[in-house]
Scaffold this active site. Structure first.
Site, PDB file in Angstrom:
ATOM      1  N   SER A 141       0.725  -0.818   0.556  1.00 58.48           N
ATOM      2  CA  SER A 141      -0.138  -0.062  -0.003  1.00 58.48           C
ATOM      3  C   SER A 141       0.795   1.531   0.531  1.00 58.48           C
ATOM      4  O   SER A 141       2.449   1.036   0.267  1.00 58.48           O
ATOM      5  CB  SER A 141      -0.691  -0.091   1.374  1.00 58.48           C
ATOM      6  OG  SER A 141      -1.161   1.103   1.580  1.00 58.48           O
ATOM      7  N   TYR A 154      -1.823  -1.586  10.811  1.00 58.16           N
ATOM      8  CA  TYR A 154      -1.592  -0.948   9.165  1.00 58.16           C
ATOM      9  C   TYR A 154      -0.612  -0.352   8.533  1.00 58.16           C
ATOM     10  O   TYR A 154       0.110  -1.351   7.398  1.00 58.16           O
ATOM     11  CB  TYR A 154      -3.351  -0.845   8.859  1.00 58.16           C
ATOM     12  CG  TYR A 154      -3.351  -1.149   7.219  1.00 58.16           C
ATOM     13  CD1 TYR A 154      -3.587  -2.355   7.143  1.00 58.16           C
ATOM     14  CD2 TYR A 154      -3.658   0.052   6.246  1.00 58.16           C
ATOM     15  CE1 TYR A 154      -3.939  -2.241   5.473  1.00 58.16           C
ATOM     16  CE2 TYR A 154      -3.171  -0.113   4.960  1.00 58.16           C
ATOM     17  CZ  TYR A 154      -3.818  -1.349   4.652  1.00 58.16           C
ATOM     18  OH  TYR A 154      -3.553  -1.591   3.050  1.00 58.16           O
TER      19      TYR A 154
HETATM   20  N1  LIG Z   1      -8.406  -0.880  -1.912  1.00 60.98           N
HETATM   21  C1  LIG Z   1      -7.564   0.053  -1.637  1.00 60.98           C
HETATM   22  O1  LIG Z   1      -7.816   1.234  -1.304  1.00 60.98           O
HETATM   23  C2  LIG Z   1      -5.709  -0.531  -1.406  1.00 60.98           C
HETATM   24  C3  LIG Z   1      -5.076   0.445  -1.446  1.00 60.98           C
HETATM   25  C4  LIG Z   1      -3.907   0.142  -0.474  1.00 60.98           C
HETATM   26  C5  LIG Z   1      -3.406  -0.995  -0.623  1.00 60.98           C
HETATM   27  N2  LIG Z   1      -4.768  -2.288  -0.444  1.00 60.98           N
HETATM   28  C6  LIG Z   1      -4.364  -3.618  -0.774  1.00 60.98           C
HETATM   29  O2  LIG Z   1      -4.898  -4.527  -0.889  1.00 60.98           O
HETATM   30  C7  LIG Z   1      -5.310  -5.721  -0.664  1.00 60.98           C
HETATM   31  C8  LIG Z   1      -6.583  -6.220  -1.318  1.00 60.98           C
HETATM   32  O3  LIG Z   1      -7.441  -4.744  -0.834  1.00 60.98           O
HETATM   33  P1  LIG Z   1      -9.204  -4.591  -1.264  1.00 60.98           P
HETATM   34  O4  LIG Z   1      -9.423  -3.608  -0.994  1.00 60.98           O
HETATM   35  O5  LIG Z   1      -9.454  -5.657  -2.406  1.00 60.98           O
HETATM   36  O6  LIG Z   1      -9.602  -5.757   0.596  1.00 60.98           O
HETATM   37  P2  LIG Z   1     -11.084  -6.462   0.028  1.00 60.98           P
HETATM   38  O7  LIG Z   1     -12.324  -5.826  -0.750  1.00 60.98           O
HETATM   39  O8  LIG Z   1     -11.614  -5.849   1.347  1.00 60.98           O
HETATM   40  O9  LIG Z   1     -11.121  -7.691   0.195  1.00 60.98           O
HETATM   41  C9  LIG Z   1     -10.467  -8.395   1.145  1.00 60.98           C
HETATM   42  C10 LIG Z   1     -10.004  -9.917   0.550  1.00 60.98           C
HETATM   43  O10 LIG Z   1      -8.632  -9.959   1.624  1.00 60.98           O
HETATM   44  C11 LIG Z   1     -10.044 -11.331   2.144  1.00 60.98           C
HETATM   45  N3  LIG Z   1      -9.864 -11.335   3.592  1.00 60.98           N
HETATM   46  C12 LIG Z   1     -10.156 -10.262   4.614  1.00 60.98           C
HETATM   47  N4  LIG Z   1      -9.611 -11.065   5.201  1.00 60.98           N
HETATM   48  C13 LIG Z   1      -9.270 -12.329   5.447  1.00 60.98           C
HETATM   49  C14 LIG Z   1      -9.000 -13.534   6.159  1.00 60.98           C
HETATM   50  N5  LIG Z   1      -8.702 -13.932   7.624  1.00 60.98           N
HETATM   51  N6  LIG Z   1      -8.551 -14.781   6.746  1.00 60.98           N
HETATM   52  C15 LIG Z   1      -8.437 -15.155   4.313  1.00 60.98           C
HETATM   53  N7  LIG Z   1      -9.129 -13.841   3.624  1.00 60.98           N
HETATM   54  C16 LIG Z   1      -9.092 -12.880   3.668  1.00 60.98           C
HETATM   55  C17 LIG Z   1     -11.341 -11.270   2.030  1.00 60.98           C
HETATM   56  O11 LIG Z   1     -12.147 -11.947   1.612  1.00 60.98           O
HETATM   57  P3  LIG Z   1     -13.078 -12.823   2.800  1.00 60.98           P
HETATM   58  O12 LIG Z   1     -13.517 -12.292   3.637  1.00 60.98           O
HETATM   59  O13 LIG Z   1     -14.160 -13.373   1.600  1.00 60.98           O
HETATM   60  O14 LIG Z   1     -12.397 -13.751   3.299  1.00 60.98           O
HETATM   61  C18 LIG Z   1     -11.154 -10.383   0.742  1.00 60.98           C
HETATM   62  O15 LIG Z   1     -10.855 -11.224  -0.382  1.00 60.98           O
HETATM   63  C19 LIG Z   1      -5.074  -5.469   1.026  1.00 60.98           C
HETATM   64  O16 LIG Z   1      -3.680  -6.507   0.983  1.00 60.98           O
HETATM   65  C20 LIG Z   1      -5.203  -4.274   0.823  1.00 60.98           C
HETATM   66  O17 LIG Z   1      -4.010  -4.055   2.171  1.00 60.98           O
HETATM   67  C21 LIG Z   1      -5.952  -1.450  -0.778  1.00 60.98           C
END
Ligand SMILES: NC(=O)c1ccc[n+]([C@@H]2O[C@H](COP(=O)([O-])OP(=O)(O)OC[C@H]3O[C@@H](n4cnc5c(N)ncnc54)[C@H](OP(=O)(O)O)[C@@H]3O)[C@@H](O)[C@H]2O)c1
Length: 175
Positions: A141, A154
């Site tokens: 991130s 985080y």
């Molecule tokens: N969106 C942003 O703006 C952003 C920015 C920077 C970095 N990121 C990073 O990008 C990655 C994805 O983010 P996102 O925004 O796509 O998040 P999201 O929409 O909340 O999706 C997160 C994914 O991780 C899975 N997950 C969460 N906890 C889990 C657990 N305990 N075991 C297995 N799977 C788990 C969730 O599936 P289940 O709930 O079905 O388990 C879901 O598929 C993350 O690492 C986040 O930190 C995101």
């Protein structure tokens, strides 16, 4: 599955991971889809099978549980799947004052964002090096570059992902 290149995507049920899985499917990869919400993974697998004939192994697993990475690796080994691309995408961010954050959730965040990512990398990287083939995508991130208010753990966890990934990148020369 062994005839196809395979991408393993953690956190494939929603968001970035789901979109990455769609991109890999479009590119002809078979998939290993990992997250807790099995229904969403099955829905995605069905969508991608219809659209591209994609074969998917679904692993509904809580990656914040100790031993989850070993379970995932064991399942792909048993299924005789070579993981060509490992995408460590699953992660979450807890908001709020650290001293007031729920401790259990805080520790789960470290387990998921750091420990499982590290463990999966350690399990699959040696196999890639032995084959002289493979790729790992660790999703960090922009907060990895600058501590963020109300996101102490985080931000620190993503700084770990950035530093760890930058360090092991030297392995690229051996692939
Ligand atoms: N969106 C942003 O703006 C952003 C920015 C920077 C970095 N990121 C990073 O990008 C990655 C994805 O983010 P996102 O925004 O796509 O998040 P999201 O929409 O909340 O999706 C997160 C994914 O991780 C899975 N997950 C969460 N906890 C889990 C657990 N305990 N075991 C297995 N799977 C788990 C969730 O599936 P289940 O709930 O079905 O388990 C879901 O598929 C993350 O690492 C986040 O930190 C995101």
């Amino acid at each position: 599955m062994p005839d196809h290149k395979t991408a393993l995507v953690t956190g494939a049920s929603f968001g970035i991971g789901q979109e990455l899985a769609r991109i890999f499917a479009r590119e002809g990869y078979s998939l290993v889809l990992v997250a807790r919400t099995g229904d969403k993974l099955r829905q995605l697998a069905s969508e991608l099978e219809k659209a591209h004939g994609t074969r998917s192994l679904i692993l509904a697993s809580d990656l914040s549980a100790p031993g989850a990475a070993a379970y995932v690796h064991d399942q792909t080994t048993r299924a005789d799947i070579t993981v060509d691309v490992l995408v460590n995408n699953a992660g979450f961010g807890q908001l709020g004052l650290f001293a007031e954050n729920d401790l259990e959730e805080c520790l789960q965040q470290i387990q998921l964002n750091i420990t499982t990512l590290t463990h999966l990398t350690r399990l699959y990287l040696p196999e890639m090096l032995a084959r002289k083939s493979g790729r790992i995508l660790n999703v960090a991130s922009t907060i990895a570059f600058q501590p963020g208010p109300y996101q102490a753990v985080y931000g620190a966890s993503k700084a770990f992902v950035l530093s760890f990934s930058a360090t092991i990148i030297v392995c690229r020369s051996r692939l």
